[in-house]
Scaffold this motif. Structure first.
Motif, PDB file in Angstrom:
ATOM      1  N   ARG A 112      52.891  25.485  60.817  1.00 46.05           N
ATOM      2  CA  ARG A 112      53.245  26.639  61.643  1.00 46.05           C
ATOM      3  C   ARG A 112      52.009  27.472  61.970  1.00 46.05           C
ATOM      4  NH1 ARG A 112      58.051  27.950  64.066  1.00 46.05           N
ATOM      5  NH2 ARG A 112      57.972  30.107  63.367  1.00 46.05           N
ATOM      6  N   GLY A 152      50.692  28.303  65.543  1.00 43.71           N
ATOM      7  CA  GLY A 152      50.526  29.700  65.919  1.00 43.71           C
ATOM      8  C   GLY A 152      49.123  29.975  66.427  1.00 43.71           C
ATOM      9  N   GLU A 193      48.887  28.730  69.851  1.00 41.97           N
ATOM     10  CA  GLU A 193      49.652  29.598  70.740  1.00 41.97           C
ATOM     11  C   GLU A 193      48.895  30.892  71.012  1.00 41.97           C
ATOM     12  OE1 GLU A 193      53.883  29.559  69.788  1.00 41.97           O
ATOM     13  OE2 GLU A 193      53.850  31.653  70.418  1.00 41.97           O
ATOM     14  N   GLU A 201      46.327  30.413  73.580  1.00 40.27           N
ATOM     15  CA  GLU A 201      46.887  30.397  74.938  1.00 40.27           C
ATOM     16  C   GLU A 201      47.230  31.809  75.408  1.00 40.27           C
ATOM     17  OE1 GLU A 201      47.111  27.779  77.110  1.00 40.27           O
ATOM     18  OE2 GLU A 201      45.813  27.014  75.540  1.00 40.27           O
ATOM     19  N   ARG A 240      44.112  33.343  76.489  1.00 44.06           N
ATOM     20  CA  ARG A 240      43.690  32.845  77.796  1.00 44.06           C
ATOM     21  C   ARG A 240      44.503  33.499  78.913  1.00 44.06           C
ATOM     22  NH1 ARG A 240      41.827  27.936  78.277  1.00 44.06           N
ATOM     23  NH2 ARG A 240      43.288  26.949  76.902  1.00 44.06           N
ATOM     24  N   GLU A 241      45.803  33.654  78.668  1.00 39.97           N
ATOM     25  CA  GLU A 241      46.655  34.304  79.659  1.00 39.97           C
ATOM     26  C   GLU A 241      46.155  35.722  79.934  1.00 39.97           C
ATOM     27  OE1 GLU A 241      50.547  35.244  78.315  1.00 39.97           O
ATOM     28  OE2 GLU A 241      51.425  34.923  80.291  1.00 39.97           O
ATOM     29  N   TRP A 247      42.873  35.697  81.919  1.00 39.56           N
ATOM     30  CA  TRP A 247      43.026  35.355  83.335  1.00 39.56           C
ATOM     31  C   TRP A 247      43.734  36.448  84.104  1.00 39.56           C
ATOM     32  CZ3 TRP A 247      40.637  32.310  86.536  1.00 39.56           C
ATOM     33  CH2 TRP A 247      39.863  31.291  85.991  1.00 39.56           C
ATOM     34  N   LYS A 280      53.218  31.289  88.784  1.00 39.74           N
ATOM     35  CA  LYS A 280      52.196  31.767  87.843  1.00 39.74           C
ATOM     36  C   LYS A 280      51.601  30.558  87.148  1.00 39.74           C
ATOM     37  CE  LYS A 280      51.722  34.280  83.539  1.00 39.74           C
ATOM     38  NZ  LYS A 280      52.257  35.326  82.661  1.00 39.74           N
ATOM     39  N   THR A 281      50.317  30.326  87.358  1.00 42.89           N
ATOM     40  CA  THR A 281      49.640  29.255  86.636  1.00 42.89           C
ATOM     41  C   THR A 281      48.428  29.860  85.946  1.00 42.89           C
ATOM     42  OG1 THR A 281      48.574  28.735  88.724  1.00 42.89           O
ATOM     43  CG2 THR A 281      50.294  27.235  88.000  1.00 42.89           C
ATOM     44  N   ILE A 282      48.237  29.450  84.697  1.00 40.41           N
ATOM     45  CA  ILE A 282      47.074  29.933  83.949  1.00 40.41           C
ATOM     46  C   ILE A 282      46.033  28.830  83.991  1.00 40.41           C
ATOM     47  CG2 ILE A 282      46.273  30.859  81.775  1.00 40.41           C
ATOM     48  CD1 ILE A 282      49.259  31.365  81.120  1.00 40.41           C
ATOM     49  N   PRO A 283      44.893  29.067  84.638  1.00 43.77           N
ATOM     50  CA  PRO A 283      43.883  28.003  84.722  1.00 43.77           C
ATOM     51  C   PRO A 283      43.365  27.636  83.334  1.00 43.77           C
ATOM     52  CG  PRO A 283      43.416  29.777  86.267  1.00 43.77           C
ATOM     53  CD  PRO A 283      44.489  30.268  85.370  1.00 43.77           C
ATOM     54  N   GLY A 284      43.055  26.352  83.179  1.00 43.40           N
ATOM     55  CA  GLY A 284      42.445  25.899  81.931  1.00 43.40           C
ATOM     56  C   GLY A 284      43.411  25.658  80.804  1.00 43.40           C
ATOM     57  N   SER A 285      44.722  25.692  81.072  1.00 41.80           N
ATOM     58  CA  SER A 285      45.674  25.387  80.007  1.00 41.80           C
ATOM     59  C   SER A 285      45.598  23.912  79.656  1.00 41.80           C
ATOM     60  CB  SER A 285      47.093  25.732  80.451  1.00 41.80           C
ATOM     61  OG  SER A 285      47.191  27.091  80.762  1.00 41.80           O
ATOM     62  N   PRO A 286      45.886  23.564  78.393  1.00 47.62           N
ATOM     63  CA  PRO A 286      45.854  22.151  78.027  1.00 47.62           C
ATOM     64  C   PRO A 286      46.849  21.364  78.870  1.00 47.62           C
ATOM     65  CG  PRO A 286      46.051  23.525  76.093  1.00 47.62           C
ATOM     66  CD  PRO A 286      46.206  24.419  77.264  1.00 47.62           C
ATOM     67  N   ILE A 326      52.239  28.662  78.234  1.00 47.49           N
ATOM     68  CA  ILE A 326      52.628  29.637  77.202  1.00 47.49           C
ATOM     69  C   ILE A 326      53.744  30.565  77.672  1.00 47.49           C
ATOM     70  CG2 ILE A 326      50.810  31.273  77.880  1.00 47.49           C
ATOM     71  CD1 ILE A 326      51.848  30.549  74.299  1.00 47.49           C
ATOM     72  N   HIS A 327      53.772  30.849  78.993  1.00 39.72           N
ATOM     73  CA  HIS A 327      54.790  31.777  79.477  1.00 39.72           C
ATOM     74  C   HIS A 327      56.127  31.110  79.714  1.00 39.72           C
ATOM     75  CE1 HIS A 327      52.727  30.048  82.939  1.00 39.72           C
ATOM     76  NE2 HIS A 327      53.820  30.241  83.633  1.00 39.72           N
ATOM     77  N   LEU A 379      57.339  28.768  77.256  1.00 36.49           N
ATOM     78  CA  LEU A 379      57.810  28.272  75.963  1.00 36.49           C
ATOM     79  C   LEU A 379      59.170  28.889  75.637  1.00 36.49           C
ATOM     80  CD1 LEU A 379      54.807  28.229  73.468  1.00 36.49           C
ATOM     81  CD2 LEU A 379      56.011  26.303  74.456  1.00 36.49           C
ATOM     82  N   PRO A 381      58.744  30.346  71.140  1.00 33.94           N
ATOM     83  CA  PRO A 381      57.366  30.487  70.674  1.00 33.94           C
ATOM     84  C   PRO A 381      57.302  31.063  69.259  1.00 33.94           C
ATOM     85  CG  PRO A 381      57.912  32.268  72.143  1.00 33.94           C
ATOM     86  CD  PRO A 381      59.129  31.398  72.077  1.00 33.94           C
ATOM     87  N   ILE A 382      56.166  30.882  68.629  1.00 34.77           N
ATOM     88  CA  ILE A 382      55.977  31.445  67.287  1.00 34.77           C
ATOM     89  C   ILE A 382      55.729  32.940  67.388  1.00 34.77           C
ATOM     90  CG2 ILE A 382      54.415  31.451  65.305  1.00 34.77           C
ATOM     91  CD1 ILE A 382      54.154  28.414  65.695  1.00 34.77           C
TER      92      ILE A 382
END
Lengths: 114, 144
Positions: free
Chosen positions: A40, A44, A47, A50, A53-54, A57, B119-125, B131-132, B134, B137-138
């Motif tokens: 986990r 986490g 996550e 990410e 990163r969000e 951006w 909405k796209t986040i550049p550089g996501s795996p 992430i938006h 999911l 999410p944790i």
């Protein structure tokens, strides 16, 4: 003299029922719980990266907009200051209004804020 | 003698309205501004890369601002309610996206339906749910 048949043996051994799970079961259980926890944690961490990163951006997308606005303000301030400078320095021979103090064409932000 | 910068546009430059939004609405609209005004934004940034002088990129800057105003107007017309719900949520929740996924999804869906913006986040795996989007999410509002 000892009694016939000898003395009764001394009772020293514990006589308790074995309760609960065995040692290996506990060890295995703790290992499993820890493994799940680390799994986990790893998820986490990915996550959170990410989410970061969000956030970055969302700011990157806004930079041109905010910079354009502040550029206009700065340009206006520069023009006003140059106009004032022109009035103040009008009697000085060979004065160039708004000239950079550096011998370098690269732009630098002003160090004096009025 | 003090020179007070006036707030009006100089006569030699065309007038442009400022966007005039605070951080919450801007953050809510950020990815749509990035998608809708991509060309103007990139143009502006390339221009700034040439020269950092504020006087150098005024034209590109006006285009950036006009495009953003255009987008905000369209957003308000088409998805005003969802937009308000999302940025008000952001203002309440410390401006964190991950605490406002519900209104954000409503806004994203509306924007895709009405304006075709995603909405796209550049550089996501690659090959991974963004992430938006999911479902479970944790990191969420209530930490367990």
């Amino acid at each position: 003299m000892p009694p016939a048949g000898g003395f009764e043996s001394v009772k020293y051994k514990r006589n308790l029922p074995t309760r609960g799970p065995g040692a290996y079961a506990i060890l295995g259980g703790v290992t499993a719980i820890c493994a799940y926890g680390f799994y986990r944690l790893g998820k986490g961490n990915l996550e959170r990266r990410e989410l970061q990163r969000e956030k970055m951006w969302s700011r990157i997308h806004l930079i041109p907009l905010l910079m354009a606005e502040s550029d206009r303000k700065l340009y206006l301030a520069q023009q006003t200051m140059n106009a004032a400078e022109r009035v103040i320095m009008k009697d000085v021979e060979g004065w160039e209004t708004g000239k950079s103090v550096y011998n370098n064409p690269k732009y630098r932000d002003g160090s004096i804020v009025l | 003698m003090s020179a007070t910068p006036s707030t009006s546009t100089p006569a030699n430059l065309p007038h442009v309205d400022e966007v005039g939004l605070t951080s919450g609405p801007l953050k809510s609209a950020a990815f749509f501004i990035g998608a809708y005004c991509k060309e103007y934004n990139e143009d502006f940034v390339l221009c700034k890369n040439e020269n950092r002088d504020p006087a150098h990129c005024l034209k590109e800057g006006r285009k950036v601002t006009r495009c953003a105003i255009d987008l905000i107007t369209k957003l308000r017309e088409n998805c005003g309610k969802q937009f308000d719900a999302h940025w008000e949520c952001l203002e309440r929740k410390n401006q964190e996206y991950y605490l406002c996924r519900k209104p954000e999804r409503a806004l994203n869906a509306c924007m895709f339906d009405k304006l075709g913006l995603t909405k796209t986040i550049p550089g996501s795996p690659p090959r991974q749910t963004p992430i938006h989007e999911l479902e479970n999410p944790i990191y969420k509002a209530v930490q367990k």
